[in-house]
Design a protein around this motif. Structure first.
Motif, PDB file in Angstrom:
ATOM      1  N   SER A 293      49.244  35.394  75.642  1.00  0.00           N
ATOM      2  CA  SER A 293      50.467  35.599  74.980  1.00  0.00           C
ATOM      3  C   SER A 293      50.538  36.461  73.867  1.00  0.00           C
ATOM      4  O   SER A 293      51.645  37.269  73.684  1.00  0.00           O
ATOM      5  CB  SER A 293      50.537  34.061  74.158  1.00  0.00           C
TER       6      SER A 293
ATOM      7  N   PHE B 213      48.584  31.887  70.114  1.00  0.00           N
ATOM      8  CA  PHE B 213      49.598  31.468  71.290  1.00  0.00           C
ATOM      9  C   PHE B 213      50.991  31.676  70.611  1.00  0.00           C
ATOM     10  O   PHE B 213      51.898  32.086  71.101  1.00  0.00           O
ATOM     11  CB  PHE B 213      49.288  30.015  71.995  1.00  0.00           C
TER      12      PHE B 213
ATOM     13  N   TRP C 110      45.689  31.265  77.457  1.00  0.00           N
ATOM     14  CA  TRP C 110      46.982  31.259  76.920  1.00  0.00           C
ATOM     15  C   TRP C 110      47.122  32.059  75.680  1.00  0.00           C
ATOM     16  O   TRP C 110      48.129  32.775  75.503  1.00  0.00           O
ATOM     17  CB  TRP C 110      47.476  29.767  76.844  1.00  0.00           C
ATOM     18  N   CYS C 111      46.323  31.953  74.815  1.00  0.00           N
ATOM     19  CA  CYS C 111      46.226  32.621  73.518  1.00  0.00           C
ATOM     20  C   CYS C 111      46.160  34.366  73.775  1.00  0.00           C
ATOM     21  O   CYS C 111      46.940  34.867  73.288  1.00  0.00           O
ATOM     22  CB  CYS C 111      45.059  32.150  72.706  1.00  0.00           C
TER      23      CYS C 111
ATOM     24  N   PRO D 133      50.890  24.675  78.193  1.00  0.00           N
ATOM     25  CA  PRO D 133      50.041  25.184  76.875  1.00  0.00           C
ATOM     26  C   PRO D 133      50.181  23.949  75.660  1.00  0.00           C
ATOM     27  O   PRO D 133      49.226  23.779  74.994  1.00  0.00           O
ATOM     28  CB  PRO D 133      50.402  26.367  76.360  1.00  0.00           C
TER      29      PRO D 133
END
Length: 307
Positions: A289, A189, A285-286, A247
Motif C-alpha cells: 500500500s 496501510f 498489505w502495509c 486487509p
C-alpha cells in the motif's frame, strides 16, 4: 550594445521549438515540475513537523462548533457499536462469540480508522485547493496529515476501548503490547490507501459521494459484526482465501487477538484458532500500500491544484 532575442516571436531563432525543447536548450525548468522521487521524499521528510502541526490543528478545530466538542470522537464509534449490537447481537442473536461486546467494539473502532482515513484522503486535495495553490510544499503532505488526524482520533478512542475490554472481564495481558505494531502496520496501510484515493479524488469529485457506499459494503464483508471463520467454513477455498486476506479483517483480527486472546482460546474447541500468518499478510498489505500509493500519488504531483 546588448541584443535581446524574443524567443516567442514568430520567425525568431527558436521559433517552432516546444516548451520542453526550449527548457532543455537553455537549462530551464518547468514551473511546478515534479521533482525526482528521492528529492521529493527528502522534501516531504523536511515537512514532517508541518504535517503533525496541521493534523493537530485540524483535529482541534474539527469539533469546535459542537457543544460536546471532542467528546464526539468517542461518542460516534460508541453509537455505532450500540446500533450494531442491537441489530446483530440482540435481533439476529449473533452472540455465540465469547465477550461479544468487546469483540464487536474492537472491530468497529479498528475498521473506522481505515474508513475515516479513506474518506478524508479522497477529499484531501479537492477540499484544500486554497492551501495547495497558495503555498509550495509536497502535496503528499495533505493525505498523510489527514491519516495522522485519524490516528490521533483512534488513540483517543482506544482509551475507551480498553475500558470496555476490562469491563467485559478480560484481564490485561502481555499480548496487549502487540496492539502497537498492529496499529503501526494499519497506519502504513491507511496512508498508502489515502494517497491513492487523494489522487483519484482530485480528478473525480463524485468519488467522495460514492465512497460511503463502497466502504459500507467493505465493512459488511470484513467481519466487523460477525466471525468470518465461523461463517465461511463451508465456502470454496478461493472465496475463503479472499475473505482471509481482506486487509480490514486482518488488522481487526490482529488487534482482537492482542486485546482478548481468551476469545481465541474458547474458539480452539471449534478449531477457530488465530492464524499466525496474519502478521505476514498485514506486513505485506502495509508495504504494498505504501509503495504503490506513494509512487502513484507522486506521479501526478505537478497536476494537483491546477485547472
Amino acid at each position: 550594445m546588448s541584443e535581446t532575442i524574443n524567443l516567442s516571436a514568430p520567425g525568431g531563432v527558436d521559433a517552432g521549438l516546444s516548451q520542453k525543447q526550449l527548457a532543455d536548450k537553455y537549462g530551464l525548468k518547468v514551473s511546478g515540475a515534479r521533482p525526482g522521487i528521492v528529492a521529493y521524499t527528502k522534501e516531504l521528510w523536511g515537512r514532517r513537523h508541518f504535517i503533525v502541526a496541521f493534523a493537530t490543528a485540524r483535529l482541534v478545530a474539527q469539533y469546535t462548533t459542537a457543544k460536546l466538542g471532542q467528546v464526539w470522537q468517542v461518542v460516534t464509534p460508541l453509537l455505532n457499536c450500540a446500533v450494531f449490537y442491537l441489530v446483530f447481537g440482540l435481533i439476529l442473536h449473533n452472540r455465540d462469540i465469547p465477550y461479544y461486546i468487546a469483540w464487536l467494539c474492537t472491530g468497529v473502532f479498528i475498521f473506522q480508522f481505515t474508513q475515516s482515513a479513506v474518506q478524508a484522503g479522497t477529499r484531501a486535495i479537492s477540499d484544500n485547493l486554497w492551501l495547495i495553490r497558495a503555498l509550495h510544499f509536497p502535496r503528499a503532505c495533505m493525505p498523510i496529515a489527514f491519516t495522522v488526524i485519524q490516528l490521533q482520533q483512534l488513540l483517543i478512542s482506544m482509551v475507551v476501548l480498553v475500558v470496555i475490554v476490562l469491563c467485559s472481564g478480560i484481564p490485561i495481558g502481555i499480548t496487549w503490547l502487540l496492539v502497537i505494531p498492529a496499529l503501526l502496520l494499519q497506519f502504513g496501510f491507511n496512508t498508502g490507501l489515502s494517497l491513492i484515493m487523494a489522487r483519484i479524488g482530485s480528478k473525480t469529485s463524485d468519488m467522495s459521494q460514492l465512497m460511503p457506499f463502497v466502504l459500507r459494503t467493505w465493512m459488511y464483508l470484513s467481519g466487523v459484526m460477525y466471525s468470518i471463520q465461523g461463517n465461511t467454513n463451508t465456502w470454496s477455498w478461493p472465496f475463503r482465501l479472499i475473505m482471509t486476506i481482506n486487509p480490514a479483517s486482518v488488522f481487526m483480527e490482529l488487534i482482537r487477538h492482542a486485546l482478548a486472546p481468551v476469545i481465541y482460546s474458547h474458539h480452539t474447541k471449534n478449531h477457530q484458532t488465530m492464524p499466525h500468518h496474519l502478521w505476514y499478510i498485514a506486513l505485506g498489505w502495509c508495504v504494498v500500500s505504501i509503495v504503490f500509493g506513494y509512487i502513484y500519488f507522486w506521479k501526478a504531483e505537478e497536476e494537483y491544484g491546477r485547472g
